[in-house]
Write a protein that holds these residues in place. Structure first.
Motif, PDB file in Angstrom:
ATOM      1  N   SER A 436       0.852  -1.188   0.000  1.00 11.96           N
ATOM      2  CA  SER A 436       0.000   0.000   0.000  1.00 11.96           C
ATOM      3  C   SER A 436       0.891   1.242   0.000  1.00 11.96           C
ATOM      4  N   LYS A 438       0.314   4.432  -0.059  1.00  8.73           N
ATOM      5  CA  LYS A 438      -0.003   5.607   0.754  1.00  8.73           C
ATOM      6  C   LYS A 438       0.515   5.477   2.177  1.00  8.73           C
ATOM      7  N   THR A 439       0.643   4.208   2.674  1.00  9.47           N
ATOM      8  CA  THR A 439       1.037   4.015   4.066  1.00  9.47           C
ATOM      9  C   THR A 439       2.382   4.675   4.349  1.00  9.47           C
ATOM     10  N   GLU A 457       0.118  -1.119  -4.645  1.00 13.42           N
ATOM     11  CA  GLU A 457      -1.295  -0.744  -4.560  1.00 13.42           C
ATOM     12  C   GLU A 457      -1.359   0.779  -4.408  1.00 13.42           C
ATOM     13  N   ILE A 459      -3.615   4.589  -4.674  1.00 19.75           N
ATOM     14  CA  ILE A 459      -4.950   5.183  -4.582  1.00 19.75           C
ATOM     15  C   ILE A 459      -5.039   6.484  -5.384  1.00 19.75           C
ATOM     16  N   ARG A 527     -15.107  -2.686  -4.943  1.00 22.37           N
ATOM     17  CA  ARG A 527     -14.865  -2.778  -3.505  1.00 22.37           C
ATOM     18  C   ARG A 527     -16.224  -2.817  -2.828  1.00 22.37           C
ATOM     19  N   HIS A 566     -13.007  -6.688  -3.910  1.00 28.09           N
ATOM     20  CA  HIS A 566     -12.078  -6.152  -2.922  1.00 28.09           C
ATOM     21  C   HIS A 566     -12.856  -5.694  -1.697  1.00 28.09           C
ATOM     22  N   HIS A 568     -11.805  -3.969   2.419  1.00 26.87           N
ATOM     23  CA  HIS A 568     -10.719  -3.543   3.307  1.00 26.87           C
ATOM     24  C   HIS A 568     -11.338  -2.989   4.587  1.00 26.87           C
ATOM     25  N   GLY A 609      -4.589  -3.148   6.668  1.00 22.42           N
ATOM     26  CA  GLY A 609      -5.122  -2.743   7.962  1.00 22.42           C
ATOM     27  C   GLY A 609      -4.667  -3.601   9.124  1.00 22.42           C
ATOM     28  N   TRP A 610      -3.608  -4.389   8.907  1.00 22.26           N
ATOM     29  CA  TRP A 610      -3.137  -5.263  10.003  1.00 22.26           C
ATOM     30  C   TRP A 610      -2.096  -4.555  10.855  1.00 22.26           C
ATOM     31  N   GLU A 643      -3.033  -6.627   0.873  1.00 25.45           N
ATOM     32  CA  GLU A 643      -2.442  -5.301   0.667  1.00 25.45           C
ATOM     33  C   GLU A 643      -1.843  -4.740   1.944  1.00 25.45           C
ATOM     34  N   PRO A 644      -0.776  -5.350   2.448  1.00 27.54           N
ATOM     35  CA  PRO A 644      -0.232  -4.851   3.699  1.00 27.54           C
ATOM     36  C   PRO A 644       0.338  -3.442   3.537  1.00 27.54           C
ATOM     37  N   GLY A 645       0.039  -2.593   4.494  1.00 35.83           N
ATOM     38  CA  GLY A 645       0.642  -1.267   4.553  1.00 35.83           C
ATOM     39  C   GLY A 645       1.418  -1.195   5.845  1.00 35.83           C
ATOM     40  N   LYS A 646       0.703  -0.848   6.920  1.00 35.18           N
ATOM     41  CA  LYS A 646       1.409  -0.654   8.191  1.00 35.18           C
ATOM     42  C   LYS A 646       2.003  -1.936   8.761  1.00 35.18           C
ATOM     43  N   ALA A 647       1.460  -3.110   8.380  1.00 36.42           N
ATOM     44  CA  ALA A 647       2.031  -4.358   8.898  1.00 36.42           C
ATOM     45  C   ALA A 647       3.521  -4.416   8.578  1.00 36.42           C
ATOM     46  N   TYR A 746       1.971   5.557   9.336  1.00 37.85           N
ATOM     47  CA  TYR A 746       1.300   6.854   9.193  1.00 37.85           C
ATOM     48  C   TYR A 746       1.957   7.961  10.010  1.00 37.85           C
TER      49      TYR A 746
HETATM   50  C1  PLP Z   1      -4.640   2.165   3.199  1.00 34.84           C
HETATM   51  C2  PLP Z   1      -4.960   0.974   2.432  1.00 34.84           C
HETATM   52  C3  PLP Z   1      -4.279  -0.230   2.659  1.00 34.84           C
HETATM   53  C4  PLP Z   1      -3.213  -0.399   3.714  1.00 34.84           C
HETATM   54  O1  PLP Z   1      -3.712  -0.190   4.992  1.00 34.84           O
HETATM   55  P1  PLP Z   1      -2.746  -0.308   6.269  1.00 34.84           P
HETATM   56  O2  PLP Z   1      -3.635   0.074   7.386  1.00 34.84           O
HETATM   57  O3  PLP Z   1      -1.626   0.657   6.077  1.00 34.84           O
HETATM   58  O4  PLP Z   1      -2.273  -1.704   6.331  1.00 34.84           O
HETATM   59  C5  PLP Z   1      -4.609  -1.302   1.888  1.00 34.84           C
HETATM   60  N1  PLP Z   1      -5.570  -1.223   0.929  1.00 34.84           N
HETATM   61  C6  PLP Z   1      -6.243  -0.076   0.694  1.00 34.84           C
HETATM   62  C7  PLP Z   1      -7.268  -0.057  -0.351  1.00 34.84           C
HETATM   63  C8  PLP Z   1      -5.967   1.052   1.442  1.00 34.84           C
HETATM   64  O5  PLP Z   1      -6.659   2.169   1.213  1.00 34.84           O
END
Ligand code: PLP
Length: 757
Positions: A436, A438-439, A457, A459, A527, A566, A568, A609-610, A643-647, A746
């Motif tokens: 992700s 944006k993270t 991924e 946005i 989604r 999708h 989330h 979101g993990w 779609e790991p971001g913060k994980a 973040y």
């Molecule tokens: C922000 C986002 C993520 C990543 O979320 P984290 O909380 O950072 O893991 C994954 N998928 C989508 C679509 C998002 O908007």
């Protein structure tokens, strides 16, 4: 016969004194009942069943040794004492360590065995204790406890009060408030149990169970206190062990076991109160006069029998005349400049609790680490790769505050995620990671994702462009979110991997763009908005009309794209258990969509979101089962995207700052000003950070534990507090480094420039 009864508060969270008096008056019409109170604001002092009222100064002003002497004289004169106030019961157990035949309260040893939350005396009863942890454990572990319990947790004080915690900010605020009002850090967090509340109330004298009764709450006040209930006999599976426990504890007086019965008929024990409950007269109405049985057991004087007037009782509000000798006091002055009057705790119980703490009574040591682990903060609590990475920096050269990229840690995390995806893949389903952007769009992290075989991924087309710059090919990019047409000039000319539509309007636009080749994608999907969990994203599906709209839109998607779905929802916010529940329910929704839209679902994207720890600890096995379920419900799926971001990003960076100033207050909390601020730690309100301190002279790193120090940021803003309730090593000095770990998601990407001139 003379009986003293204390605890006459009669508001919506009442004490039992009035109910005890009503029951005893029925059983012993000729007895002298003396009401004992500590505030003339307790309306129960006007209840007509009391022959007299013994009114004292509030607890926080009372001369306790003199009062203890007076009570001793009362008891020696042959009068009985039934207490309706928990703290008074605790105090009396200390004043009369050997007990007194006329004092109808339990001993300090017995009290210790029923102290919450562990309630060690419950062994043998067919009940369980909801899991709990002491708030003395690290913030990191407290946050984990909340996630593991789906943020359905209660913060409880040592004696009274419980607050539902919905978020990390909630927990921090309430912990500070509760600690301050009860002057203790010894609070605990306990998992919520969903079910119906019921209780068993008993009376005993010198270890002999005299009577007991069961009550189920049938109507509640706003504070979940009983307003109506039904009363029945206690089943044998409880009376048999209860008799044994009462014998072992040599219990005297009343007691109430507060329980919850869950949907599977399990009983959970929440509290054991060392006194009668406020609804006690409801039991008498149903033919179980427990106060009378207690007095009879203690004196041998036969009580008048009262017959049952039905098994159900309810409450009403009554107006009664005020006693001539205790005219109503004036209302307290309105708060200066505020709203309302302070009528809370009129009898000074909070002050009394504080005095009891000072006396460190043997009768009540909160047993916070019962089934909850007590973890002392030390370096072991910090992953060794953090320390290794951090040790590599040349600190004197660092201009603080400054983010440190933890390279080794980052590489390890991405490698592990790639390995896990490979292990989870089966011959039918490929599991793929998409980072992700944006993270944290830091090029070093995006590069690591690329080299680890991730997709990207994005946005927005700007994020797409960043991924392309780092080296990703268009076919390695997923486009998501509601803002995909912002700076659309950056959209690539060749097909991207997948595009997911955030609304049916967005879907119409995407179909158009695919037709005109403004956008090219191998997979086009939607989604879904999570049903039951509020979200602003995705297509809502929770009414038949909306669902039909979705189905009709899906039918317009071009047939030369594969179809995907999708969703989330951050498990860090809704909890791990709830996330998996959502996942299973999504599979069912998807299966209906597949059938009704007549489109095979070939790709399932489960979002991110993990919280980092939740993706590492033994979760692979759970994911493996999840892939199995996907195959079962959606047999055409060939790719599952995560779609790991913060994980992955959260542990990838740390924030270095320096101590500017240390302010000591005698006997109070310490205030330490640092050159970091919430401008660099915007996630302060959402999750804890593990902190390291470096001794400026020796260079030795230590982790920062729990204590009474507050770290204040450099900004001239009231809410710029970057850590609370921590303890710096005693040798900490201005100029020393502090490292806030877990700032790579973040905190980094949403940090802002502020107060720098
Ligand atoms: C922000 C986002 C993520 C990543 O979320 P984290 O909380 O950072 O893991 C994954 N998928 C989508 C679509 C998002 O908007």
């Amino acid at each position: 016969m003379k009986i003293y009864i204390s605890g006459l508060y009669s508001g919506t969270n009442p004490q039992p004194g009035v109910g005890i008096a009503r029951s005893l008056r029925m059983a012993y019409p000729e007895s002298t009942l003396i009401g004992v109170e500590y505030s003339n604001r307790c309306s129960g002092i006007h209840w007509q069943d009391f022959n007299d009222i013994w009114l004292h100064r509030p607890w926080d002003e009372l001369n306790l040794p003199a009062y203890a002497e007076q009570i001793r004289e009362v008891l020696d004169s042959g009068a009985l004492w039934i207490s309706g106030v928990d703290l008074e019961v605790i105090w009396l157990s200390d004043i009369f360590p050997e007990g007194h035949p006329n004092l109808l309260t339990p001993s300090s040893n017995a009290l210790q065995k029923v102290a919450k939350p562990a309630i060690t005396g419950h062994i043998g009863l067919p009940v369980k204790i909801p899991t709990f942890v002491s708030t003395e454990i690290s913030d990191w572990d407290l946050h984990a406890f909340c996630r593991q319990n789906d943020w359905k947790v209660w913060l409880k004080g040592p004696y009274y009060e419980a607050f539902r915690m919905r978020s990390w900010a909630d927990l921090q605020d309430s912990r500070t408030a509760l600690s301050r009002s009860w002057s203790t850090n010894d609070l605990f967090l306990q998992a919520h149990v969903t079910g119906y509340e019921e209780s068993v109330t008993l009376c005993a004298y010198k270890g002999e169970l005299l009577s007991c009764v069961q009550m189920r709450k049938r109507d509640l006040t706003e504070m979940s206190k009983t307003w109506a209930g039904d009363v029945s006999e206690v089943p044998e599976e409880i009376t048999v062990p209860l008799r044994k426990i009462i014998k072992e504890l040599n219990w005297s007086g009343g007691a109430e076991l507060e329980m919850v019965r869950d949907a599977d008929e399990n009983l959970w024990l929440l509290e054991c109160n060392p006194r009668f409950p406020a609804w006690i007269h409801g039991g008498t109405i149903a033919g179980h006069n427990l106060p009378a049985r207690l007095v009879e057991g203690a004196t041998g004087v036969k009580a008048l029998e009262s017959s049952s007037r039905g098994e159900e009782f309810t409450r009403v509000v009554l107006e009664i005349p005020v006693r001539k000798e205790f005219p109503l006091p004036p209302l307290p002055e309105p708060f200066g400049g505020g709203i309302g009057h302070s009528l809370k705790h009129p009898s000074g119980l909070l002050g009394f609790a504080n005095r009891l703490h000072g006396m460190s009574l043997s009768g009540h040591k909160a047993n916070g680490n019962g089934n909850g682990k007590l973890v002392k903060d030390d370096l072991r609590a910090i992953p060794s790769s953090f320390i290794e990475d951090i040790s590599g920096f040349d600190f004197p050269q660092i201009d603080t505050p400054s983010f440190l990229f933890l390279e080794k840690t980052t590489n390890e995390l991405f490698e592990r995620a790639t390995r896990t995806a490979a292990n989870l893949s089966t011959k039918d389903i490929t599991v793929t990671n998409a980072y992700s952007m944006k993270t944290n769009p830091d090029a070093r992290i995006v590069q690591t994702a690329y080299e680890s075989g991730f997709l990207a991924e994005a946005i927005s087309p700007l994020e797409v462009n960043k991924a392309l710059e780092v080296g990703f090919k268009p076919e390695q990019i997923i486009l998501n979110g509601p803002g995909k047409w912002w700076h659309k000039e950056y959209l690539p000319k060749t097909p991207i991997h997948a595009v997911f539509c955030d609304s049916t309007a967005d879907l119409t636009r995407v179909v158009e763009a695919l037709k005109t080749q403004e956008l090219k994608a191998k997979i086009a999907g939607v989604r879904l908005r999570t049903p039951n969990i509020t979200s602003r994203f995705g297509v809502p599906i929770d009414t038949p009309e909306l669902f039909n709209m979705l189905i009709d839109s899906i039918k317009t998607l071009p047939r030369d794209c594969a179809f995907g779905i999708h969703f989330h929802m951050a498990s860090s916010n809704v909890g791990v258990g709830q996330w998996w529940h959502l996942f299973e329910s999504m599979l069912r929704w998807c299966s209906s969509i597949e059938a009704l839209a007549e489109r095979r679902i070939e790709v399932l994207d489960v979002g991110g979101g993990w919280f980092p720890d939740d993706r590492q600890e033994d979760s692979d096995e759970r994911f493996a089962r999840a892939i199995e379920s996907v195959r079962e419900y959606l047999p055409h799926v060939t790719q599952v995207i995560s779609e790991p971001g913060k994980a992955l990003a959260q542990p990838s960076m740390a924030l270095a700052m320096r101590i500017l100033e240390i302010q000591d207050f005698p006997g109070e909390a310490k205030e330490v000003v640092v050159d970091g601020s919430i401008a660099e730690l915007p996630m302060y309100f959402f999750h804890p950070h593990r902190i390291l301190h470096q001794n400026g002279r020796t260079g030795i790193w230590k982790s920062v534990g729990r204590g009474r120090t507050h770290l204040l940021g450099r900004l001239c803003m009231e809410h710029d507090v970057v850590a609370s309730n921590i303890e710096l090593p005693t040798d900490a000095k201005a100029g020393d480094f502090l490292i806030f770990c877990d700032t790579g998601a973040y905190d980094r990407s949403m940090s802002y420039v502020f107060g720098r001139g």
